[in-house]
Design an enzyme around this catalytic site. Structure first.
Site, PDB file in Angstrom:
ATOM      1  N   ARG A  89     -54.755  50.612 -22.829  1.00  0.00           N
ATOM      2  CA  ARG A  89     -54.027  49.523 -22.179  1.00  0.00           C
ATOM      3  C   ARG A  89     -54.532  48.161 -22.632  1.00  0.00           C
ATOM      4  O   ARG A  89     -54.045  47.138 -22.168  1.00  0.00           O
ATOM      5  CB  ARG A  89     -54.206  49.640 -20.668  1.00  0.00           C
ATOM      6  CG  ARG A  89     -52.977  50.188 -19.944  1.00  0.00           C
ATOM      7  CD  ARG A  89     -53.328  50.287 -18.487  1.00  0.00           C
ATOM      8  NE  ARG A  89     -52.229  50.316 -17.594  1.00  0.00           N
ATOM      9  CZ  ARG A  89     -51.720  51.410 -17.039  1.00  0.00           C
ATOM     10  NH1 ARG A  89     -52.149  52.589 -17.405  1.00  0.00           N
ATOM     11  NH2 ARG A  89     -50.777  51.321 -16.147  1.00  0.00           N
ATOM     12  N   ARG A 128     -39.657  54.302  -6.247  1.00  0.00           N
ATOM     13  CA  ARG A 128     -40.758  55.285  -6.258  1.00  0.00           C
ATOM     14  C   ARG A 128     -41.676  55.086  -5.054  1.00  0.00           C
ATOM     15  O   ARG A 128     -42.193  56.051  -4.502  1.00  0.00           O
ATOM     16  CB  ARG A 128     -41.556  55.142  -7.569  1.00  0.00           C
ATOM     17  CG  ARG A 128     -42.620  56.215  -7.726  1.00  0.00           C
ATOM     18  CD  ARG A 128     -43.253  56.190  -9.088  1.00  0.00           C
ATOM     19  NE  ARG A 128     -44.173  55.082  -9.259  1.00  0.00           N
ATOM     20  CZ  ARG A 128     -44.817  54.804 -10.393  1.00  0.00           C
ATOM     21  NH1 ARG A 128     -44.615  55.553 -11.460  1.00  0.00           N
ATOM     22  NH2 ARG A 128     -45.655  53.798 -10.471  1.00  0.00           N
TER      23      ARG A 128
HETATM   24  P1  AMP Z   1     -50.667  54.103 -13.979  1.00  0.00           P
HETATM   25  O1  AMP Z   1     -50.549  55.303 -13.104  1.00  0.00           O
HETATM   26  O2  AMP Z   1     -50.823  54.439 -15.420  1.00  0.00           O
HETATM   27  O3  AMP Z   1     -49.573  53.089 -13.731  1.00  0.00           O
HETATM   28  O4  AMP Z   1     -52.045  53.375 -13.580  1.00  0.00           O
HETATM   29  C1  AMP Z   1     -52.279  52.887 -12.272  1.00  0.00           C
HETATM   30  C2  AMP Z   1     -53.398  51.871 -12.306  1.00  0.00           C
HETATM   31  O5  AMP Z   1     -54.599  52.486 -12.778  1.00  0.00           O
HETATM   32  C3  AMP Z   1     -53.174  50.675 -13.229  1.00  0.00           C
HETATM   33  O6  AMP Z   1     -52.410  49.647 -12.628  1.00  0.00           O
HETATM   34  C4  AMP Z   1     -54.613  50.229 -13.499  1.00  0.00           C
HETATM   35  O7  AMP Z   1     -55.143  49.526 -12.390  1.00  0.00           O
HETATM   36  C5  AMP Z   1     -55.362  51.565 -13.575  1.00  0.00           C
HETATM   37  N1  AMP Z   1     -55.379  52.078 -14.957  1.00  0.00           N
HETATM   38  C6  AMP Z   1     -54.762  53.192 -15.446  1.00  0.00           C
HETATM   39  N2  AMP Z   1     -55.005  53.351 -16.738  1.00  0.00           N
HETATM   40  C7  AMP Z   1     -55.797  52.320 -17.113  1.00  0.00           C
HETATM   41  C8  AMP Z   1     -56.373  51.922 -18.343  1.00  0.00           C
HETATM   42  N3  AMP Z   1     -56.180  52.616 -19.482  1.00  0.00           N
HETATM   43  N4  AMP Z   1     -57.140  50.796 -18.358  1.00  0.00           N
HETATM   44  C9  AMP Z   1     -57.362  50.085 -17.227  1.00  0.00           C
HETATM   45  N5  AMP Z   1     -56.840  50.398 -16.037  1.00  0.00           N
HETATM   46  C10 AMP Z   1     -56.057  51.512 -15.966  1.00  0.00           C
END
Ligand code: AMP
Length: 193
Positions: A89, A128
């Protein structure tokens, strides 16, 4: 090894499409968001750190995410490849992933970018929140997550465009149509090391 990077803003359909890809190509799903949510539900020290950032729609610090990913990859030596969902990310995470894979004589074969307009993302995420009740799908946090994507995450696309590995797909189609487009691209890279 077939390592696929599934990329896109929050609400673009990465989770849904990841499930289809891992089934079709027999790969291992690696979703950093899912790992964090599990750690939070088990109230582990990592979960407590992650929650602090997730609740605000901010990114968890790179060093925390990178060491967590390395552990997952090392713990799955028999995987035929990974679908990376929600990682990398940041450009720093992308560089760390390249180095990690290089040490194992592997690489990212292909990056699929799901393109969905902002209004549609907000609509999907609010919908969602009613179904899954995710705290970070709250309307204020959604705005911040999309901003964080635009500012900190989208530069990762250029990183893979330079390597001629990035393909942009229209994410506003039916689930099956999006999946068909994804497969057309992945099939071209199926002999990737
Ligand atoms: P997601 O389910 O992928 O939308 O992730 C939910 C939350 O987890 C994000 O908004 C971030 O706060 C954290 N997160 C997930 N993946 C990452 C990553 N690769 N780097 C940093 N934070 C992450």
């Amino acid at each position: 090894m077939l390592n696929v990077l599934l990329f896109g803003p929050p609400g673009s359909g990465k989770g849904t499409q990841s499930k289809k890809i891992i089934q079709h190509y027999d790969l291992q799903h690696l979703s950093t968001g899912d790992i964090f949510r599990k750690e939070i539900s088990e109230q582990t020290p990592l979960g407590r750190v992650a929650q602090h950032y997730i609740d605000k729609g901010e990114l968890v610090p790179d060093d925390v995410v990178i060491s967590m990913i390395e552990e997952v990859i090392n713990n799955n030596p028999k995987a035929k490849g990974f679908v990376f969902d929600g990682f990398p990310r940041t450009v720093q995470q992308a560089k760390a992933l390249e180095q990690m894979l290089q040490r194992k004589k592997q690489s990212i074969c292909i990056m699929i970018v799901l393109k969905v307009e902002k209004e549609e993302l907000i609509k999907r995420l609010l919908n969602r929140s009613k179904i899954e009740g995710r705290k970070d799908d709250d309307s204020h946090i959604i705005q911040n997550r999309i901003k964080v994507y635009e500012e900190q995450t989208s530069p990762v696309i250029d990183f893979y465009i330079k390597e001629a590995k990035a393909f942009i797909i229209n994410g506003i189609q039916t689930e099956d149509e999006v999946f068909k487009d994804i497969c057309l691209h992945i099939d071209k890279f199926s002999k990737c090391k």
